[in-house]
Design an enzyme around this catalytic site. Structure first.
Site, PDB file in Angstrom:
ATOM      1  N   LYS A 116      16.695   3.768  31.095  1.00 55.71           N
ATOM      2  CA  LYS A 116      16.080   5.043  31.487  1.00 55.71           C
ATOM      3  C   LYS A 116      14.733   5.131  30.785  1.00 55.71           C
ATOM      4  CE  LYS A 116      17.223   8.698  34.010  1.00 55.71           C
ATOM      5  NZ  LYS A 116      18.161   8.764  35.158  1.00 55.71           N
TER       6      LYS A 116
HETATM    7  P1  NAD Z   1      13.968  16.916  40.852  1.00 55.48           P
HETATM    8  O1  NAD Z   1      12.853  16.956  39.891  1.00 55.48           O
HETATM    9  O2  NAD Z   1      13.697  16.453  42.240  1.00 55.48           O
HETATM   10  O3  NAD Z   1      14.656  18.377  40.946  1.00 55.48           O
HETATM   11  C1  NAD Z   1      15.135  19.043  39.823  1.00 55.48           C
HETATM   12  C2  NAD Z   1      15.605  20.417  40.280  1.00 55.48           C
HETATM   13  O4  NAD Z   1      16.255  21.070  39.173  1.00 55.48           O
HETATM   14  C3  NAD Z   1      14.482  21.353  40.728  1.00 55.48           C
HETATM   15  O5  NAD Z   1      14.899  22.091  41.848  1.00 55.48           O
HETATM   16  C4  NAD Z   1      14.283  22.274  39.517  1.00 55.48           C
HETATM   17  O6  NAD Z   1      13.774  23.543  39.878  1.00 55.48           O
HETATM   18  C5  NAD Z   1      15.717  22.382  39.039  1.00 55.48           C
HETATM   19  N1  NAD Z   1      15.795  22.780  37.623  1.00 55.48           N
HETATM   20  C6  NAD Z   1      15.133  22.239  36.569  1.00 55.48           C
HETATM   21  N2  NAD Z   1      15.439  22.901  35.444  1.00 55.48           N
HETATM   22  C7  NAD Z   1      16.309  23.874  35.802  1.00 55.48           C
HETATM   23  C8  NAD Z   1      16.981  24.889  35.087  1.00 55.48           C
HETATM   24  N3  NAD Z   1      16.811  25.024  33.768  1.00 55.48           N
HETATM   25  N4  NAD Z   1      17.800  25.723  35.768  1.00 55.48           N
HETATM   26  C9  NAD Z   1      17.970  25.590  37.093  1.00 55.48           C
HETATM   27  N5  NAD Z   1      17.355  24.642  37.825  1.00 55.48           N
HETATM   28  C10 NAD Z   1      16.540  23.801  37.180  1.00 55.48           C
HETATM   29  O7  NAD Z   1      15.107  16.041  40.159  1.00 55.48           O
HETATM   30  P2  NAD Z   1      16.266  15.205  40.893  1.00 55.48           P
HETATM   31  O8  NAD Z   1      15.767  13.833  41.116  1.00 55.48           O
HETATM   32  O9  NAD Z   1      16.851  15.992  42.002  1.00 55.48           O
HETATM   33  O10 NAD Z   1      17.326  15.097  39.695  1.00 55.48           O
HETATM   34  C11 NAD Z   1      18.256  16.133  39.406  1.00 55.48           C
HETATM   35  C12 NAD Z   1      19.390  15.576  38.575  1.00 55.48           C
HETATM   36  O11 NAD Z   1      20.022  14.511  39.284  1.00 55.48           O
HETATM   37  C13 NAD Z   1      18.990  14.963  37.230  1.00 55.48           C
HETATM   38  O12 NAD Z   1      20.039  15.134  36.313  1.00 55.48           O
HETATM   39  C14 NAD Z   1      18.840  13.482  37.548  1.00 55.48           C
HETATM   40  O13 NAD Z   1      18.971  12.667  36.399  1.00 55.48           O
HETATM   41  C15 NAD Z   1      20.012  13.319  38.508  1.00 55.48           C
HETATM   42  N6  NAD Z   1      19.931  12.169  39.408  1.00 55.48           N
HETATM   43  C16 NAD Z   1      18.855  11.966  40.217  1.00 55.48           C
HETATM   44  C17 NAD Z   1      18.836  10.877  41.084  1.00 55.48           C
HETATM   45  C18 NAD Z   1      17.711  10.635  42.062  1.00 55.48           C
HETATM   46  O14 NAD Z   1      17.858   9.736  42.903  1.00 55.48           O
HETATM   47  N7  NAD Z   1      16.633  11.384  42.048  1.00 55.48           N
HETATM   48  C19 NAD Z   1      19.922   9.985  41.093  1.00 55.48           C
HETATM   49  C20 NAD Z   1      21.010  10.226  40.270  1.00 55.48           C
HETATM   50  C21 NAD Z   1      20.999  11.322  39.430  1.00 55.48           C
END
Ligand code: NAD
Length: 426
Positions: A116
């Site tokens: 990561k």
């Molecule tokens: P992103 O940046 O696209 O979206 C994050 C979202 O979370 C946004 O809508 C933001 O407003 C919201 N958010 C942030 N802080 C917040 C808070 N304190 N309270 C409420 N909402 C909040 O990120 P993403 O890629 O969708 O990732 C989200 C999660 O999924 C993370 O934990 C990431 O590690 C995990 N993840 C992502 C992927 C991927 O392919 N992008 C894959 C596996 C896991």
């Protein structure tokens, strides 16, 4: 300090994501049989790189940001894991996220270790040109670790296809030829894969549907609430909506909104794409953030950040199932409370593995320069997610263990078996 004592940066701080990860490893260790003696390697990342990322701001000032790339483990293959740009990124958080990648990649059987990376920055405070300079300098600094057969970054919180394109270009410029396979989650025009953008949300939906079948429920009658409307949350919402479930509330960093009859998800997603906020979405009513977690519903999908479901929230959730779209959203103590309350938890290392699975497909396609159709990609994703779900479900039912413990048993056994077979160098 004796040889096996942990250095201070590896000693878990209370209420930290790294502490949660270490506790999860401790919880699975008694189940690892002949490999128990190797479990402590999982509590020690293999390589940690901390970099200074200096950039020139648009006003001419110099700014420094702290960046990280961590290879937690590479016993089963090259490192693989996303890059996060967020103001709260710390070394300890990135260690935990890298550790969860090791477990996830082994749990679904893709041939990677776990990595990561991240930069402690609020990207909303940077102009596009500053963001590009930050991305390029960070990529150059971690260039000594990453590479298509060494360690392959991907998008995470606040990073997207555009940032992956800058990373791929920077790495390629530094080595003198185009290396499409150095990152995944790229735009299609430079070696990205069809289906990657929606893959994590699709995977969340696939494993939820499999659990819904096991519990003999009807998806069309279920109410879903989702925290986080980014890459993972918004696509998961779409798949639930298309399957006839009602998404009755969502929350993001701007607040929470509700519609008991079901939010019009396609209209919500197009409103958000235009840069508007949840409150601007048609047919929703704002609710206090605190009320969100107590809503009467069937499925809760945390898809934002880690440590969101604390003990207090676990006591208030009124759902049958928590499906972890985010990494590490539930603390171990909250996990215990959900279990005591009979709420099924589909753990992150299974539920959000759709993204890395299609990233694996993208990497394979880049190596062979032969690209698959979206239907092929989705069918392969479906098979891998369902097979992983079945194996973990069977182990969980057979040994009367939570799904998280079952997933960790399968994954850690694969990782430590690889370590055992390879032996200890030198
Ligand atoms: P992103 O940046 O696209 O979206 C994050 C979202 O979370 C946004 O809508 C933001 O407003 C919201 N958010 C942030 N802080 C917040 C808070 N304190 N309270 C409420 N909402 C909040 O990120 P993403 O890629 O969708 O990732 C989200 C999660 O999924 C993370 O934990 C990431 O590690 C995990 N993840 C992502 C992927 C991927 O392919 N992008 C894959 C596996 C896991």
């Amino acid at each position: 300090m004796n040889a096996n004592e942990l250095p201070s940066y590896l000693t878990p701080a209370p209420d930290s994501a790294w502490g949660d990860f270490v506790e999860q490893v401790d919880r699975v260790t008694p189940y690892l049989g002949e490999f128990t003696y190797l479990a402590s390697t999982l509590k020690r990342p293999q390589r940690i790189l901390i970099v200074d990322v200096p950039i020139r701001l648009d006003n001419g000032d110099l700014a420094h940001f702290e960046g990280y790339r961590i290879q937690h483990n590479t016993f089963r293959g090259p490192g693989k894991g996303g890059i996060r740009f967020h103001q709260d990124v710390t070394l300890s958080e990135v260690m935990a996220l890298a550790g969860w990648m090791t477990i996830k990649n082994a749990a679904v059987g893709v041939p990677y270790g776990g990595s990561k990376g991240g930069v402690r920055v609020d990207p909303a405070t940077l102009s596009e040109a500053e963001l590009e300079r930050l991305t390029r300098r960070y990529t150059s600094e971690i260039g000594i670790l990453i590479g298509p057969d060494r360690d392959i970054p991907a998008p995470d919180v606040n990073t997207d296809e555009r940032i992956m394109a800058w990373m791929m270009d920077t790495y390629s410029m530094n080595i003198g030829h185009s290396a499409t396979g150095v990152v995944t989650g790229k735009p299609i025009s430079i070696g990205g894969s069809l289906g990657r953008r929606a893959a994590t949300g699709r995977g969340v939906y696939i494993v939820t549907a499999a659990a819904v079948e096991k519990l003999k429920l009807d998806m069309k009658k279920l109410r879903v609430i989702i925290q986080g409307m980014g890459n993972v949350g918004h696509s998961a919402a779409r798949f639930f909506h298309e399957a006839g479930a009602r998404v009755i509330a969502v929350q993001d960093v701007t607040g929470s909104v509700f519609n008991g009859d079901g939010i019009d998800v396609p209209r919500m997603n197009s409103t958000l794409r235009l840069g508007q906020t949840l409150r601007d979405c048609p047919g929703v009513e704002p609710i206090p953030n605190d009320q969100f977690w107590s809503l009467d519903c069937d499925i809760v999908v945390p898809a934002a950040l880690e440590r969101q479901i604390t003990e207090d929230i676990a006591r208030r959730i009124k759902a049958r199932m928590v499906v972890e779209g985010a990494n590490g959203p539930t603390t171990p103590a909250a996990d215990d409370i959900l279990r005591q309350r009979g709420i099924l938890v589909l753990p992150d290392v299974l539920a959000n593995a759709g993204g890395v699975t299609v990233s694996y497909f993208e990497w394979v396609q880049d190596f062979s320069s032969f690209f698959w159709t979206e239907a092929e990609i989705n069918a392969r994703l479906d098979r891998i997610m369902r097979d992983a779900f079945e194996a973990i479900w069977e182990l969980s039912v057979g040994r009367k263990l939570p799904l998280r413990t079952a997933a960790f048993i399968l994954a850690c056994t694969r990782i430590l078996q690889a370590r055992h077979m390879r032996g200890l160098y030198p």
